[in-house]
Scaffold this motif. Structure first.
Motif, PDB file in Angstrom:
ATOM      1  N   GLY A 233      26.535 -18.488  11.450  1.00 11.70           N
ATOM      2  CA  GLY A 233      26.599 -17.413  10.460  1.00 11.70           C
ATOM      3  C   GLY A 233      25.314 -17.216   9.683  1.00 11.70           C
ATOM      4  N   VAL A 234      24.299 -18.059   9.897  1.00 11.74           N
ATOM      5  CA  VAL A 234      23.033 -17.940   9.165  1.00 11.74           C
ATOM      6  C   VAL A 234      21.910 -17.853  10.189  1.00 11.74           C
ATOM      7  N   ASN A 235      21.151 -16.800  10.104  1.00  2.95           N
ATOM      8  CA  ASN A 235      20.006 -16.644  10.980  1.00  2.95           C
ATOM      9  C   ASN A 235      18.799 -17.245  10.262  1.00  2.95           C
ATOM     10  N   LEU A 236      18.346 -18.421  10.708  1.00  2.00           N
ATOM     11  CA  LEU A 236      17.269 -19.128  10.038  1.00  2.00           C
ATOM     12  C   LEU A 236      15.940 -18.378  10.125  1.00  2.00           C
TER      13      LEU A 236
END
Length: 62
Positions: A4-7
């Protein structure tokens, strides 16, 4: 990896925020470093009364 988190996107956002912060800080620091010369009062010469020479115009009575 985090779900859910695009680094990559988080890294780009942090770099943009850092650039904005550095540019803001440098513009504020540049404004504070401006040195203005102090205002010096204009000193006018005191004129003596040279038209009267009765001995008392200069304050000594000579």
């Amino acid at each position: 990896d985090m779900q859910g988190v695009n680094l990559d996107l988080v890294g780009i956002i942090l770099m943009v925020v850092g650039l904005i912060g550095v540019s803001t800080f440098s513009s504020i620091a540049r404004r504070r470093r401006v040195v203005m010369p102090p205002n010096t009062p204009v000193v006018e010469e005191e004129r003596r009364h040279t038209t009267r020479r009765d001995g008392y115009s200069d304050g000594y009575g000579i």
